[in-house]
Scaffold this active site. Structure first.
Site, short mmCIF file in Angstrom:
data_model
loop_
_atom_site.label_atom_id
_atom_site.label_comp_id
_atom_site.label_asym_id
_atom_site.label_seq_id
_atom_site.Cartn_x
_atom_site.Cartn_y
_atom_site.Cartn_z
N LYS A 184 -40.00 -15.31 -21.63
CA LYS A 184 -39.58 -16.29 -20.64
C LYS A 184 -39.06 -17.51 -21.39
CE LYS A 184 -40.71 -19.68 -18.99
NZ LYS A 184 -40.07 -21.07 -18.98
N GLY A 236 -46.48 -25.03 -25.98
CA GLY A 236 -46.05 -26.11 -25.09
C GLY A 236 -47.13 -27.17 -24.99
N SER A 237 -47.10 -27.90 -23.91
CA SER A 237 -48.00 -29.03 -23.74
C SER A 237 -49.43 -28.57 -23.48
CB SER A 237 -47.53 -29.91 -22.58
OG SER A 237 -47.76 -29.26 -21.34
N THR A 238 -50.38 -29.43 -23.81
CA THR A 238 -51.78 -29.13 -23.55
C THR A 238 -52.05 -29.01 -22.06
OG1 THR A 238 -52.50 -30.15 -25.62
CG2 THR A 238 -54.13 -29.98 -23.85
N ALA A 240 -50.01 -27.89 -19.68
CA ALA A 240 -49.58 -26.56 -19.23
C ALA A 240 -50.49 -25.48 -19.80
CB ALA A 240 -48.13 -26.33 -19.64
N GLY A 241 -50.91 -25.66 -21.05
CA GLY A 241 -51.79 -24.67 -21.67
C GLY A 241 -53.13 -24.58 -20.97
N GLU A 258 -50.57 -22.39 -28.37
CA GLU A 258 -50.22 -23.36 -29.41
C GLU A 258 -49.76 -24.61 -28.67
OE1 GLU A 258 -48.62 -25.89 -31.35
OE2 GLU A 258 -46.86 -24.57 -31.56
N CYS A 293 -44.53 -30.60 -32.50
CA CYS A 293 -45.93 -30.77 -32.10
C CYS A 293 -46.82 -31.14 -33.28
CB CYS A 293 -46.44 -29.49 -31.43
SG CYS A 293 -46.26 -28.01 -32.45
N GLU A 392 -49.66 -37.61 -27.06
CA GLU A 392 -48.47 -37.09 -27.75
C GLU A 392 -47.20 -37.69 -27.13
OE1 GLU A 392 -47.27 -32.81 -29.54
OE2 GLU A 392 -47.76 -32.84 -27.41
#
Length: 486
Positions: A184, A236-238, A240-241, A258, A293, A392
């Protein structure tokens, strides 16, 4: 500044089941040249039914296709073919990276080969070195085997800041393991995934082994929720993770995450400030405008050397040439999008409001009416608990933080929800290792940023779960089975 377009063979379609297929809707994403704000490509937008088709194709290929039933050595032949085509297209992948995200082309061109073709070469070689089947003895003396088998269907969610390289370090080990994939791609930077799909077709990869779609967050979430997807690998971002982990946890799906970072660079009292500043400033401002990152964004220095470090970094920032990523004189390009630049601007305003000293930068460069450019920015006198030291930013902003001694520097380095990367600057190698062992971070470099995907990359705490690259990056896509003989 010249207009640069991206030529894709099938931008209005998806690669599903080994062929290019029409989307279910007419919706599209425009890909923007972040230097000119012009549309350089238009790609199809995946709806729910498109994602379901992609997952079904990957499921069929895993359950009934030849790929998982090949030997690792047979799969490695395809990985070598990938590497050959990626090497041939190295400059084009670098060009696309520069257009979509703003990285300077002369920086991207040598680096991208280390990531994309290098990943496929590394994992192709592991086909002959990794113990996919190990003969052991059980505790009772019986003959036993430890067998590594593919985890199944993998959903890859690729970020916009370094799509080709990050896709390679997910795809190569997953393919060697025998998995099938749904990739994706990000709406902001989908073109590398399309180019990769074209290679899949060229080398004759079996149908359904790799499927490529571009989707927004709602449809991406369906990929995570789909019970036919055995594992999600995400960069991606924390934030979203965290949501992906929650959804995957509900059905006990495997994940590799990650995520974000707020990485410290500790300058010890025996190290030259000018040398450290040159290493940090040049590598940070010159590599993808800080949109990385693992960037070393918190510079922790002895209090007595704080002002010298701020001055040295500010001088380097002022020498950075911000402009067209393809111009030979440019040393730092634009940010990837207007939204990202607005985010950076908000953080800078917050830093000023919370009392940090703005030493240089902090605004859009004069004379550049188009493009998402932002000046290299340096803050001094930053409180380690302040917003710009804890969150971040993902832009060209460095924070210099004074420390009273080595112990306080280590405490501040660890006083963050993240733990992705770090560095220790000292002339004493033993001291460097001793400090590195006390930092809770997935990677620690000596006298500079030294991440290495070929060994392993990932983070502690909220910087993620699992590792990419190296042998850990391969076992992340496999299940271990124990067989004990009578």
């Amino acid at each position: 500044m010249t207009t640069k377009t991206i030529d894709l063979k099938h931008p209005g379609q998806f690669f599903i089941g080994g062929k290019w297929t029409e989307p279910s809707t007419s919706e599209t994403f425009n890909v923007i040249n972040c230097s000119t704000e012009e549309v350089v490509a238009t790609v199809a937008t995946a709806a729910s039914s498109d994602m379901q088709r992609a997952v079904a194709a990957a499921r069929e290929a895993f359950d009934h296709g030849p790929w998982p039933r090949m030997t690792p050595q047979e799969r490695a032949v395809y990985l070598e073919r990938f590497a050959e085509r990626l090497e041939a297209l190295n400059d084009e992948f670098a060009r696309v990276w520069a257009i979509e995200t703003g990285i300077v082309y002369k920086v991207a061109q040598p680096r991208i080969g280390l990531f994309i073709s290098g990943a496929f070469r590394q994992y192709a070689a592991m086909a002959s070195t990794f113990p996919f089947t190990e003969e052991l003895r059980s505790v009772s003396g019986n003959l036993a085997y430890r067998i590594y088998e593919p985890v199944g269907v993998v959903g890859e969610i690729i970020p916009w800041n370094g799509p080709a390289g990050l896709m390679a370090y997910k795809t190569a080990p997953a393919l060697l393991a025998g998995c099938t994939l749904v990739i994706k791609s990000s709406p902001e930077a989908p073109c590398s995934a399309y180019m990769f799909a074209e290679i899949c077709e060229e080398i004759g990869l079996p149908p359904g082994v790799v499927n490529v779609v571009t989707a927004d967050r709602d449809v991406s979430e369906e990929l995570v929720r789909n019970p036919d997807v055995d594992k999600i690998t995400f960069t991606g971002s924390t934030g979203a993770g965290r949501k992906i982990a929650s959804i995957a946890g509900d059905r006990i799906a495997r994940v590799t995450l990650e995520l974000g970072g707020k990485s410290p660079a500790i300058i010890l009292d025996d190290y030259d400030i000018e040398t450290a500043a040159q290493t940090l400033g040049s590598s940070y401002f010159g590599y993808n405008t800080g949109q990385i990152c693992h960037s070393l964004t918190r510079v922790i220095v002895p209090r007595a050397k704080h002002d010298s470090m701020v001055e040295a970094l500010a001088n380097i920032a002022k020498q950075i040439v911000v402009g067209d990523p393809f111009a030979p004189e440019t040393t730092s390009g634009p940010l990837a999008s207007g939204r990202q630049r607005e985010t950076v601007e908000r953080f800078v305003a917050t830093g000023v409001a919370e009392g940090a000293t703005l030493a240089t930068g902090g605004k859009r460069p004069p004379g550049q009416a188009r493009g998402f450019f932002y000046e290299p920015t340096v803050f001094g006198n930053v409180d380690n608990r302040s917003t710009i030291a804890q969150q971040e930013i993902f832009g060209p902003v460095l924070s210099v933080i004074p420390a009273d001694d080595e112990a306080s520097a280590i405490r501040m380095a660890n006083d963050t929800p993240f733990g992705l990367n770090a560095a220790v600057f000292t002339n004493d190698r033993d001291r460097a290792l001793a400090v590195a062992r006390q930092i809770r971070s997935g990677t620690v470099g000596h006298n500079g940023p030294r991440t290495d995907f070929s060994i392993g990359f990932g983070g502690f705490k909220q910087s993620g779960i699992g590792r990419e690259g190296g042998t850990e990056g391969l076992t992340a896509f496999m299940e271990s089975k124990t067989v004990v003989m009578a």
